[in-house]
Design a protein around this motif. Structure first.
Motif, mmCIF file in Angstrom:
data_model
loop_
_atom_site.group_PDB
_atom_site.id
_atom_site.type_symbol
_atom_site.label_atom_id
_atom_site.label_comp_id
_atom_site.label_asym_id
_atom_site.label_seq_id
_atom_site.Cartn_x
_atom_site.Cartn_y
_atom_site.Cartn_z
ATOM 1 N N ALA A 91 82.369 16.581 -18.435
ATOM 2 C CA ALA A 91 83.789 16.387 -18.134
ATOM 3 C C ALA A 91 84.000 15.296 -17.085
ATOM 4 O O ALA A 91 85.094 14.746 -17.001
ATOM 5 C CB ALA A 91 84.405 17.698 -17.660
ATOM 6 N N THR A 92 82.965 14.972 -16.310
ATOM 7 C CA THR A 92 83.105 13.858 -15.364
ATOM 8 C C THR A 92 83.124 12.525 -16.096
ATOM 9 O O THR A 92 83.584 11.528 -15.554
ATOM 10 C CB THR A 92 81.975 13.830 -14.312
ATOM 11 N N MET A 93 82.643 12.513 -17.340
ATOM 12 C CA MET A 93 82.556 11.276 -18.107
ATOM 13 C C MET A 93 83.612 11.163 -19.208
ATOM 14 O O MET A 93 84.054 10.062 -19.523
ATOM 15 C CB MET A 93 81.162 11.157 -18.746
ATOM 16 N N TYR A 94 83.983 12.286 -19.817
ATOM 17 C CA TYR A 94 84.853 12.274 -20.997
ATOM 18 C C TYR A 94 85.974 13.305 -20.863
ATOM 19 O O TYR A 94 85.819 14.308 -20.168
ATOM 20 C CB TYR A 94 84.051 12.614 -22.270
ATOM 21 N N ASP A 95 87.069 13.089 -21.581
ATOM 22 C CA ASP A 95 88.136 14.076 -21.697
ATOM 23 C C ASP A 95 87.712 15.047 -22.794
ATOM 24 O O ASP A 95 87.928 14.795 -23.989
ATOM 25 C CB ASP A 95 89.455 13.390 -22.042
ATOM 26 N N LEU A 96 87.098 16.145 -22.408
ATOM 27 C CA LEU A 96 86.540 17.083 -23.385
ATOM 28 C C LEU A 96 87.610 17.766 -24.219
ATOM 29 O O LEU A 96 87.342 18.182 -25.348
ATOM 30 C CB LEU A 96 85.674 18.128 -22.680
ATOM 31 N N SER A 97 88.820 17.868 -23.697
ATOM 32 C CA SER A 97 89.890 18.539 -24.452
ATOM 33 C C SER A 97 90.281 17.747 -25.702
ATOM 34 O O SER A 97 90.868 18.303 -26.629
ATOM 35 C CB SER A 97 91.115 18.744 -23.569
ATOM 36 N N ALA A 98 89.946 16.467 -25.743
ATOM 37 C CA ALA A 98 90.295 15.618 -26.885
ATOM 38 C C ALA A 98 89.152 15.477 -27.894
ATOM 39 O O ALA A 98 89.273 14.729 -28.851
ATOM 40 C CB ALA A 98 90.707 14.239 -26.385
ATOM 41 N N ILE A 99 88.058 16.203 -27.670
ATOM 42 C CA ILE A 99 86.872 16.045 -28.519
ATOM 43 C C ILE A 99 86.655 17.304 -29.344
ATOM 44 O O ILE A 99 86.620 18.410 -28.808
ATOM 45 C CB ILE A 99 85.620 15.763 -27.660
ATOM 46 N N ASN A 100 86.501 17.129 -30.653
ATOM 47 C CA ASN A 100 86.172 18.235 -31.548
ATOM 48 C C ASN A 100 84.679 18.180 -31.865
ATOM 49 O O ASN A 100 84.224 17.207 -32.470
ATOM 50 C CB ASN A 100 86.977 18.148 -32.843
ATOM 51 N N PRO A 101 83.928 19.197 -31.453
ATOM 52 C CA PRO A 101 82.486 19.168 -31.731
ATOM 53 C C PRO A 101 82.207 19.227 -33.232
ATOM 54 O O PRO A 101 82.899 19.921 -33.978
ATOM 55 C CB PRO A 101 81.957 20.403 -31.021
ATOM 56 N N THR A 102 81.207 18.460 -33.635
ATOM 57 C CA THR A 102 80.826 18.417 -35.048
ATOM 58 C C THR A 102 79.362 18.790 -35.267
ATOM 59 O O THR A 102 78.913 18.857 -36.396
ATOM 60 C CB THR A 102 81.062 17.002 -35.620
#
Length: 141
Positions: free
Chosen positions: A36-47
């Motif tokens: 989360a320090t690097m990316y906006d995790l709320s906008a990422i859907n794990p695949t």
């Protein structure tokens, strides 16, 4: 997972402080906090999903650094970001197991500096008087 984390500021680096009911869940929260320090995790859907094992260490702070370092290595070499992490201990087998829900970093924009390494600077892992666990650590960015 009954856990939470917050991103910490530091003069030159970034850190995470996580709280949870067990050591395993505080490690999982710290792992998610690292990404989360690097990316906006709320906008990422794990695949996808990765699984890794780390030998149990004598001390929990060492185990935290070892586990997050291995997860960071896998994310860098496989171009992945972990959005969710679960952790379990296999005391008989002498290993800690991490399962991470992942997505490719292709097309993702960094929101913070990339994490280069998990450090021992101001590292603290402790069970609080309330029984909950706290992990505080900083990353070399």
């Amino acid at each position: 997972m009954d856990a939470e984390y917050r991103v910490l500021s530091h003069t030159a680096d970034t850190g995470v402080e996580a709280f949870a009911d067990t050591f395993e869940t505080v490690l999982a929260a710290a792992a998610v906090g690292m990404f989360a320090t690097m990316y906006d995790l709320s906008a990422i859907n794990p695949t996808g999903q990765i699984t890794l094992s780390v030998p149990l260490a004598d001390r929990q702070d060492e185990l935290l650094v070892d586990a997050l370092s291995e997860l960071l290595y896998r994310s860098e070499t496989e171009d992945l970001v972990a959005t969710e992490v679960t952790v379990s201990s296999d005391r008989m087998g002498g290993e800690l197991h991490l399962v991470a829900a992942t997505a490719t970093t292709a097309g993702l924009e960094l929101q913070g500096a990339p994490v280069k390494a998990v450090t021992y600077h101001d590292l603290d892992v402790a069970q609080l008087p309330t029984g909950r666990w706290r992990a505080r650590l900083y990353f070399d960015t």
